[in-house]
Scaffold this motif. Structure first.
Motif, short mmCIF file in Angstrom:
data_model
loop_
_atom_site.label_atom_id
_atom_site.label_comp_id
_atom_site.label_asym_id
_atom_site.label_seq_id
_atom_site.Cartn_x
_atom_site.Cartn_y
_atom_site.Cartn_z
N ASP A 1 0.85 -1.19 0.00
CA ASP A 1 0.00 0.00 0.00
C ASP A 1 0.88 1.24 0.00
OD1 ASP A 1 -2.35 -1.40 0.02
OD2 ASP A 1 -2.60 -1.34 2.19
N GLU A 2 0.49 2.24 -0.78
CA GLU A 2 1.25 3.50 -0.83
C GLU A 2 0.50 4.55 -0.02
OE1 GLU A 2 3.55 6.37 -4.06
OE2 GLU A 2 2.29 4.71 -4.75
N ILE A 3 1.15 5.10 1.00
CA ILE A 3 0.51 6.04 1.91
C ILE A 3 1.24 7.39 1.90
CG2 ILE A 3 -0.34 4.22 3.43
CD1 ILE A 3 1.96 4.92 5.36
N VAL A 4 0.50 8.43 2.25
CA VAL A 4 1.09 9.76 2.37
C VAL A 4 1.86 9.84 3.68
CG1 VAL A 4 0.61 12.24 2.52
CG2 VAL A 4 -0.77 10.80 1.02
N VAL A 5 3.12 10.27 3.63
CA VAL A 5 3.93 10.39 4.84
C VAL A 5 4.37 11.82 5.11
CG1 VAL A 5 4.76 8.01 4.76
CG2 VAL A 5 6.02 9.78 3.55
N ASN A 6 4.30 12.67 4.11
CA ASN A 6 4.63 14.08 4.30
C ASN A 6 3.56 14.92 3.63
OD1 ASN A 6 6.54 16.18 5.23
ND2 ASN A 6 6.65 16.65 3.05
N GLY A 7 3.03 15.89 4.34
CA GLY A 7 1.93 16.68 3.81
C GLY A 7 0.57 16.04 4.07
N THR A 8 0.53 15.10 5.03
CA THR A 8 -0.73 14.39 5.32
C THR A 8 -1.82 15.36 5.74
OG1 THR A 8 0.69 12.64 6.20
CG2 THR A 8 -1.67 12.42 6.56
N PHE A 9 -1.49 16.31 6.57
CA PHE A 9 -2.51 17.22 7.10
C PHE A 9 -2.93 18.24 6.03
CE2 PHE A 9 0.37 15.91 10.54
CZ PHE A 9 -0.50 15.04 11.16
#
Length: 572
Positions: free
Chosen positions: A384-392
């Protein structure tokens, strides 16, 4: 001639009709199909104040009565749960992703502490002779003393009287031996040695001034008397400590106590000795928690025969703990990837989408915290590819677009859970209030259209966030605050570089979203906090803010539209 001209005109008209039918008549089906296609591309109408409203025709919002507006093309999607961002938007928002994998899960716990005196080697030097300090040989703290060394001289009227009694008893010792022994015993109780007693008897004269000698070797860590002071018998005059062994005492907060045990290895450094790293073992963990500071201590015993470590030096330690069974691998994600609402934990999954990247929110179950990461127990799979920077930033954009987000779950999920209230002590609220006060000051500067002041208040807010120690809060409050703090710090990265008030206002709405959630969770003030809303801000999508006053003063427009907005909720 007239008849011929009429016939020619009729002929030309007939030929023209036939040519027109031949040219245009055959395309009538295509034209009808084109008209049908255009009619099929219906415009979707929505409300700027309630983006969840979707209608196929213009009209009034069924919730607030405002006129509906056309939905922008980039917001439409075949999947209503996916929000699409263009490549350019991804770059501007500094969004980065990673593919989930498995690794060994170990928690790194960072501790702060300082060097202290080994209590077992600390000695309180007292005087055994009452009287006045006539001479003080050790005049400052930090001075080294040896056992038997004279520390000072005391003049004691009581001791002079006791010596005279001894001399009188000595003269009648033959007839009153018991009285003579009692007189000598009285002097011995004042720690007057046998040699000194014999000196008094041989000289037939009382000694007026007696020395105070050190009982132990060590360093004077505290001086309690001055020249001329009167002292009582047993009164402490110096604290003397042997610093050949010292303790490094680390602070343990409630949320971290379960990760440190006696025998745990700790790697630490001393701020005054840069570049050097030491290792040791926790020899003792305080079984009691300080009721005021909510802190216990963990002790490392250190050999300090070289004398390099001084009591009071600050130390930073690192304790590593393996999670799970030996050799097992866990799904681990950075803390920056997880969104925490108080009851739910969420991440954004990246999907391929036409013209950019699509983001879908997914609920996960978090396991133990590993310092800068979490173990994921359920909800994610390898790959799975997840957001790790800029999530908020992504979450704020999704929420403002009316898509399923952190505070607006998808329809197929359980009923949306309100932000849960987390009870704080008065001391914890006091520590949190500067963040809200600086936010409200920033809001007031935007209301006043004062960019310079807004810049200053933004920096003050950033500083108050840096000073906020999550570890000083209880377990549940600390976990929530850690998530909120990370969101706010992410927002501040885009606010502080703003070059004008318009750019600052564009980012203020994302900051306000987090501040409102935090206010609902912690209720930091005894006064009411008003959540206010402007439907025209954020390109007619609407934006919220917090205020201590019920009166509307719009930070997004300032004097241009000062009273635009309404109170939507009160935090009490």
């Amino acid at each position: 001639m007239k008849t011929n001209n009429i016939l020619k005109a009729i002929g030309i008209l007939v030929i023209g009709i036939l040519l027109g039918w031949a040219i245009f008549g055959g395309g009538s089906d295509d034209a009808a199909e084109h008209d049908h296609t255009e009619a099929g591309a219906e415009t979707i109408w929505t409300c700027s104040m309630h983006p969840s409203v979707r209608q196929s025709e213009p009209g009034a919002c069924p919730i607030c009565g405002m006129d509906l507006i056309p939905l922008e093309e980039e917001e439409t999607s075949t999947d209503p749960n996916v929000y699409t961002m263009s490549e350019n938007a991804l770059k501007l928002a500094n969004v980065s992703t990673m593919k989930v994998g498995k690794s060994e899960a170990s928690r790194e716990l960072r501790l702060n502490g300082k060097v202290e005196v080994d209590e077992r080697n600390a000695y309180s030097q007292s005087t055994h002779i009452p009287g006045r300090i006539e001479d003080l040989r050790v005049n400052f703290t930090g001075e080294k003393v040896n056992r038997g060394q004279t520390l000072g001289v005391v003049y004691s009227p009581e001791l002079v009287t006791a010596q005279e009694e001894l001399l009188q008893a000595y003269s009648i010792r033959e007839s009153q031996p018991d009285l003579f022994e009692a007189a000598k015993e009285k002097l011995r109780n004042w720690k007057i040695g046998e040699n000194q007693i014999q000196q008094i008897l041989s000289n037939r004269k009382a000694i007026e001034r007696f020395p105070i000698t050190a009982d132990v070797n060590g360093i004077v860590t505290e001086k309690m008397v001055d020249l001329g002071d009167y002292v009582e018998r047993g009164m402490p005059i110096y604290e003397i400590s042997d610093l050949s062994e010292v303790w490094v005492m680390f602070d343990l907060y409630e949320s971290t106590m379960g990760w440190v045990n006696e025998g745990s290895e700790v790697e630490y450094s001393i701020r005054s000795l840069p570049g050097e790293t030491f290792t040791g073992k926790i020899s003792f963990v305080d079984p009691l928690l300080n009721s005021q500071t909510r802190v216990a201590t963990a002790r490392v015993e250190v050999d300090n025969s070289t004398g390099r470590l001084k009591p009071g030096m600050f130390a930073s330690g690192l304790v590593k703990n393996n999670i799970g069974e030996a050799g097992s691998n866990e799904i681990v994600i950075p803390k920056s990837a997880a969104l925490w609402t108080g009851k739910r934990s969420l991440v954004y999954i990246k999907e391929e989408a036409a013209g950019g990247a699509g983001f879908r929110i997914r609920r996960i179950t978090l396991g133990p915290s590993l310092g800068d990461a979490y173990v994921v127990e359920d909800g994610l799979q390898v790959g799975d590819e997840i957001v790790v920077n800029g999530t908020f930033t992504v979450d704020a954009a999704v929420q403002l677009a009316g898509k399923p987000s952190m505070m607006n779950p998808p329809e197929n999920e359980e009923t949306p859970e309100p932000v849960g209230e987390i009870l704080l002590s008065e001391e914890e609220k006091t520590k949190l209030q500067p963040v809200f006060s600086n936010y409200l000051s920033l809001k007031d500067a935007l209301v006043e259209d004062d960019f310079k002041l807004a810049e200053k208040e933004a920096k003050e807010l950033e500083a108050s966030l840096e000073q906020l120690e999550v570890s000083e809060f209880g377990a549940s409050a600390g976990a929530a605050l850690e998530s909120y703090k990370m969101q706010l710090e992410n927002n501040m990265e885009s606010i502080t570089p703003a070059e004008d008030i318009s750019a600052l206002r564009e980012k203020f709405d994302e900051l306000s979203i987090v501040m409102i959630r935090m206010a609902q969770s912690f209720k930091p003030f005894s006064d009411k906090l008003y959540i206010q809303h402007c439907p025209m801000a954020n390109s007619d999508r609407g934006a919220d803010w917090l205020s201590l006053s019920e009166e509307i003063e719009n930070p997004y427009y300032g004097s241009a539209m000062l009273t635009c907005g309404e109170v939507t909720e009160i935090v009490e």
